[in-house]
Enzyme design. Sequence first.
Site, PDB file in Angstrom:
ATOM      1  N   THR A  47       0.762  -1.141   0.181  1.00 53.11           N
ATOM      2  CA  THR A  47       0.022   0.017   0.111  1.00 53.11           C
ATOM      3  C   THR A  47       0.620   1.173   0.177  1.00 53.11           C
ATOM      4  O   THR A  47       2.143   1.310   0.020  1.00 53.11           O
ATOM      5  CB  THR A  47      -0.930  -0.142   1.134  1.00 53.11           C
ATOM      6  OG1 THR A  47      -1.874   0.852   1.010  1.00 53.11           O
ATOM      7  CG2 THR A  47      -0.453  -0.221   2.554  1.00 53.11           C
ATOM      8  N   LYS A  51       3.791   1.412  -3.436  1.00 55.96           N
ATOM      9  CA  LYS A  51       3.179   0.822  -4.739  1.00 55.96           C
ATOM     10  C   LYS A  51       4.015   1.117  -6.083  1.00 55.96           C
ATOM     11  O   LYS A  51       4.297   0.261  -6.740  1.00 55.96           O
ATOM     12  CB  LYS A  51       1.818   1.314  -4.952  1.00 55.96           C
ATOM     13  CG  LYS A  51       0.796   0.997  -4.135  1.00 55.96           C
ATOM     14  CD  LYS A  51      -0.702   1.111  -4.403  1.00 55.96           C
ATOM     15  CE  LYS A  51      -1.695   0.669  -3.503  1.00 55.96           C
ATOM     16  NZ  LYS A  51      -3.203   1.162  -3.944  1.00 55.96           N
ATOM     17  N   GLY A 225     -17.300   2.866  -2.960  1.00 55.47           N
ATOM     18  CA  GLY A 225     -15.993   2.128  -3.184  1.00 55.47           C
ATOM     19  C   GLY A 225     -16.041   0.598  -2.617  1.00 55.47           C
ATOM     20  O   GLY A 225     -14.911   0.387  -2.677  1.00 55.47           O
TER      21      GLY A 225
HETATM   22  P1  NAP Z   1      -3.402  10.359  -4.551  1.00 55.07           P
HETATM   23  O1  NAP Z   1      -2.427   9.560  -5.404  1.00 55.07           O
HETATM   24  O2  NAP Z   1      -2.964  10.890  -3.280  1.00 55.07           O
HETATM   25  O3  NAP Z   1      -4.217  11.111  -5.408  1.00 55.07           O
HETATM   26  C1  NAP Z   1      -5.289  12.190  -4.957  1.00 55.07           C
HETATM   27  C2  NAP Z   1      -6.145  12.898  -6.024  1.00 55.07           C
HETATM   28  O4  NAP Z   1      -6.944  13.615  -5.308  1.00 55.07           O
HETATM   29  C3  NAP Z   1      -5.026  13.905  -6.819  1.00 55.07           C
HETATM   30  O5  NAP Z   1      -5.514  14.000  -7.742  1.00 55.07           O
HETATM   31  C4  NAP Z   1      -5.359  15.273  -6.058  1.00 55.07           C
HETATM   32  O6  NAP Z   1      -5.174  16.292  -6.780  1.00 55.07           O
HETATM   33  C5  NAP Z   1      -6.718  14.788  -5.716  1.00 55.07           C
HETATM   34  N1  NAP Z   1      -6.952  15.763  -4.204  1.00 55.07           N
HETATM   35  C6  NAP Z   1      -6.512  15.399  -3.235  1.00 55.07           C
HETATM   36  N2  NAP Z   1      -6.904  16.278  -2.104  1.00 55.07           N
HETATM   37  C7  NAP Z   1      -7.744  17.137  -2.769  1.00 55.07           C
HETATM   38  C8  NAP Z   1      -8.538  18.260  -2.459  1.00 55.07           C
HETATM   39  N3  NAP Z   1      -8.684  18.885  -1.162  1.00 55.07           N
HETATM   40  N4  NAP Z   1      -8.947  19.133  -3.567  1.00 55.07           N
HETATM   41  C9  NAP Z   1      -8.980  18.802  -4.763  1.00 55.07           C
HETATM   42  N5  NAP Z   1      -8.404  17.460  -5.129  1.00 55.07           N
HETATM   43  C10 NAP Z   1      -7.744  16.927  -4.471  1.00 55.07           C
HETATM   44  O7  NAP Z   1      -4.383   9.186  -3.962  1.00 55.07           O
HETATM   45  P2  NAP Z   1      -4.966   7.886  -4.503  1.00 55.07           P
HETATM   46  O8  NAP Z   1      -3.998   6.625  -4.156  1.00 55.07           O
HETATM   47  O9  NAP Z   1      -5.267   8.079  -5.974  1.00 55.07           O
HETATM   48  O10 NAP Z   1      -6.369   7.802  -3.564  1.00 55.07           O
HETATM   49  C11 NAP Z   1      -7.519   8.415  -3.846  1.00 55.07           C
HETATM   50  C12 NAP Z   1      -8.753   7.975  -3.112  1.00 55.07           C
HETATM   51  O11 NAP Z   1      -9.128   6.742  -3.460  1.00 55.07           O
HETATM   52  C13 NAP Z   1      -8.327   8.037  -1.580  1.00 55.07           C
HETATM   53  O12 NAP Z   1      -9.611   8.449  -1.098  1.00 55.07           O
HETATM   54  C14 NAP Z   1      -8.440   6.428  -1.287  1.00 55.07           C
HETATM   55  O13 NAP Z   1      -8.995   6.119  -0.051  1.00 55.07           O
HETATM   56  C15 NAP Z   1      -9.418   5.713  -2.385  1.00 55.07           C
HETATM   57  N6  NAP Z   1      -9.343   4.544  -2.804  1.00 55.07           N
HETATM   58  C16 NAP Z   1     -10.091   3.420  -2.776  1.00 55.07           C
HETATM   59  C17 NAP Z   1      -9.983   2.395  -3.330  1.00 55.07           C
HETATM   60  C18 NAP Z   1     -10.919   1.233  -2.976  1.00 55.07           C
HETATM   61  O14 NAP Z   1     -10.693   0.090  -2.922  1.00 55.07           O
HETATM   62  N7  NAP Z   1     -12.192   1.463  -3.019  1.00 55.07           N
HETATM   63  C19 NAP Z   1      -8.538   1.999  -3.612  1.00 55.07           C
HETATM   64  C20 NAP Z   1      -7.438   3.011  -3.712  1.00 55.07           C
HETATM   65  C21 NAP Z   1      -7.959   4.169  -3.257  1.00 55.07           C
HETATM   66  P3  NAP Z   1      -3.741  17.065  -7.141  1.00 55.07           P
HETATM   67  O15 NAP Z   1      -3.102  16.247  -8.185  1.00 55.07           O
HETATM   68  O16 NAP Z   1      -3.870  18.232  -7.604  1.00 55.07           O
HETATM   69  O17 NAP Z   1      -2.783  16.986  -5.829  1.00 55.07           O
END
Ligand code: NAP
Length: 261
Positions: A47, A51, A225
Amino acid sequence: MSPDIHNASFKALGIKARYESIRISKENLLEGVRTLTDKGFKGFNVTIPHKVEMVQIVDEIDPLAKKIGAINTVGVENGKLIGYNTDGPGFLKGLQQFYKQDLLKANVLIIGAGGAARAIVMTLVSNGVSRLTVANRTIEKASNLFVNCEQKGQALTINEAEACLEQFDLIINTTPIGMEPNKDKMPILLENAKQKTYVCDIIYNPLQTNLLTKALEKGCHVQNGVPMFVYQAAMSFEYWTGRKPDLEKMTEIVNTRLLQK
Ligand code: NAP
């Protein structure tokens, strides 16, 4: 929740195994992985923040995980580490249960351009979905998502996407907006969305985000999700054991845990 669903599945299938959470620091990743193999682990999930780095560590990598550039599942086979990504395919399996139209013709909007968005975009493209738009707070990151991707898509700001939302058949939120501390916020305003749009939020805690509440009020179809979480876990489980876990049981465990929160 991963230990709960995997351990319940081992028990149900009579497999003598145990899934546990282990913290490995960024500096000790290689050493940590060596310890796992020395101890006889058959596999592990990876995680945040490991990754991407794990791509450099495994002996072999599944083609889709290579395209995504990130590994969330490793199998140890005859002393070799084989890397997979089940986040994207897990999302797709959940989506196929939910999206009742032809996915190959769908006009899809993905909000966010982080790791989860990348896994989802690469998986959708690999499965023939061709009409893709990514909207993100940082537009450069949205454009970068299509670098090294065989299908070019459109990159928009959130405001630009809001203005043309009626175009999209399927909207997927991959940002953490909707979770604490941004529980009451919206990743995108739905004013211009069509009534029957499919809206998917990959957040599962809370089970119903503000985005999904607003989408329901507009007459949209919604999915949270949980299916993605359960399918990615089930696919990892199959890589390690060659057995299929009970998806309904896994889903029940996750929903029960989240409803208690
Ligand atoms: P990440 O790599 O940190 O990417 C987060 C994205 O969200 C980036 O594009 C970021 O924008 C945007 N973002 C974050 N905070 C923001 C804010 N306050 N306002 C506007 N945009 C914002 O995270 P990730 O690994 O992709 O995970 C994202 C989400 O998916 C998490 O909530 C996680 O729990 C969920 N998830 C769920 C599963 C599941 O199995 N259901 C699996 C994986 C992840 P910028 O590019 O501008 O920073």
